[in-house]
Design a protein around this motif. Structure first.
Motif, PDB file in Angstrom:
ATOM      1  N   PHE A  75       0.823  -1.116  -0.242  1.00  0.00           N
ATOM      2  CA  PHE A  75      -0.081  -0.015  -0.017  1.00  0.00           C
ATOM      3  C   PHE A  75       1.025   1.012  -0.065  1.00  0.00           C
ATOM      4  N   CYS A  77       3.835   1.541  -1.177  1.00  0.00           N
ATOM      5  CA  CYS A  77       4.392   1.663  -2.738  1.00  0.00           C
ATOM      6  C   CYS A  77       3.278   2.270  -3.552  1.00  0.00           C
ATOM      7  N   TYR A  78       1.908   1.730  -3.361  1.00  0.00           N
ATOM      8  CA  TYR A  78       0.829   2.432  -4.022  1.00  0.00           C
ATOM      9  C   TYR A  78       0.845   3.841  -3.907  1.00  0.00           C
ATOM     10  N   PHE A  82       1.790   5.849  -7.286  1.00  0.00           N
ATOM     11  CA  PHE A  82       0.683   5.986  -7.847  1.00  0.00           C
ATOM     12  C   PHE A  82      -0.411   7.260  -7.297  1.00  0.00           C
ATOM     13  N   LYS A  83      -0.639   7.034  -6.160  1.00  0.00           N
ATOM     14  CA  LYS A  83      -1.635   8.305  -5.625  1.00  0.00           C
ATOM     15  C   LYS A  83      -1.272   9.300  -5.475  1.00  0.00           C
TER      16      LYS A  83
END
Lengths: 214, 10
Positions: A75, A77-78, A82-83
Motif C-alpha cells: 500500500f 508503494c501504491y 501512484f496516488k
C-alpha cells in the motif's frame, strides 16, 4: 518470544505506521525513497512466500503480522508510485536498486542454510533487507535534509533490527538458538544506521532538524 | 547451537 523481539516487532510496526501516516496526512511522499519501499515490499513477499503457498488456515499472531507487513508495504508503494506520484522525488531517489538486488540474489545462492527455493528466497530477503535502507539514506544525503517525521520513521526502522540483535543474544544465551545468516545481515543492517542514529540522538531529540552535511 | 531450520522469526 522475548521482550527484545516483541519491542523489535512493535518498533517495525511503528515505522510502517509512521511512514503511512506521514504520506497520508501530508498527502506527499517528499523525502521518501520509493526504491527503499519497493525493496522492503520485495523482502516481505519473498520472506513470507509460505503464506501464499500453503493456504493460511490458522490465523495466529505471526501470520497476521506477516499479512500486515506485506499489505502495508504494498500500500505504501501504491501511495508513492501512484496516488501521490506527483510528489515523488524521483530525481533524488537515484540509487540503482539493481546494485542491491543482484548481489543479494547472488549471495543468497552462494551462502545459504539449504539450497532449496524457499530457503534461498528467505536468504535473499534477509540479505536484501540489510541494504534496503540505502536508497533512503542516499536520498537524504542528496537532498541534504530529512523531515522530522521521516527521521522518526528511520529511527523506528533502524531500532527494530537493533532490538533483534539483542533478541539473538538472548536466544543464544537461553535457547542456544543461532541463525548465523540473519545475525550477520542484521548486524550489517544496523551498522548502516549508526551515522543516522548519531544525528537523530544529537539533533532530532533536541528538536532540531537533520541537515547534512552535519 | 542448534541451527534453526525453520526460521521462526519475522
Amino acid at each position: 518470544m522475548n521482550i527484545f523481539r516483541l519491542f523489535g516487532d512493535l518498533s517495525h510496526l511503528a515505522a510502517i505506521a509512521i511512514l503511512l501516516l506521514k504520506i497520508w496526512k501530508t498527502r506527499s511522499c517528499a523525502g521518501v525513497s520509493g526504491k527503499t519501499q519497493l525493496l522492503f515490499a520485495v523482502c516481505f513477499i519473498t520472506r513470507y512466500i509460505d503464506l501464499f503457498l500453503h493456504f493460511v488456515s490458522l490465523y495466529n499472531t505471526e501470520k497476521v503480522m506477516k499479512l500486515i507487513y506485506i499489505s502495508a508495504s504494498v500500500f505504501t508503494c501504491y501511495l508513492i508510485f501512484f496516488k501521490f506520484k506527483a510528489t515523488y522525488d524521483g530525481n533524488h531517489d537515484s540509487m540503482r536498486a539493481e546494485f542491491l538486488i543482484v548481489p543479494a540474489a547472488g549471495l543468497a545462492c552462494l551462502i545459504n542454510t539449504k539450497f532449496d527455493a524457499i530457503e534461498i528466497l528467505w536468504t535473499f530477503s534477509i540479505y536484501l533487507e540489510a541494504v534496503a535502507i540505502l536508497p533512503q539514506l542516499f536520498l537524504i544525503s542528496k537532498t541534504g535534509e530529512a523531515e522530522t517525521i521521516t527521521s522518526h520513521y528511520l529511527f523506528a526502522q533502524g531500532s527494530y533490527r537493533a532490538l533483534y540483535i539483542l533478541n539473538w543474544i538472548y536466544r543464544y544465551h537461553y535457547e542456544s538458538h543461532v541463525d548465523t545468516i540473519a545475525i550477520v545481515a542484521g548486524v550489517v543492517q544496523t551498522i548502516l544506521y549508526c551515522d543516522f542514529f548519531y544525528l537523530y540522538i544529537t539533533k532530532v531529540v533536541k528538536g532540531q532538524k537533520i541537515v547534512l552535511p552535519a | 547451537s542448534n541451527k534453526s531450520l525453520a526460521h521462526d522469526e519475522l
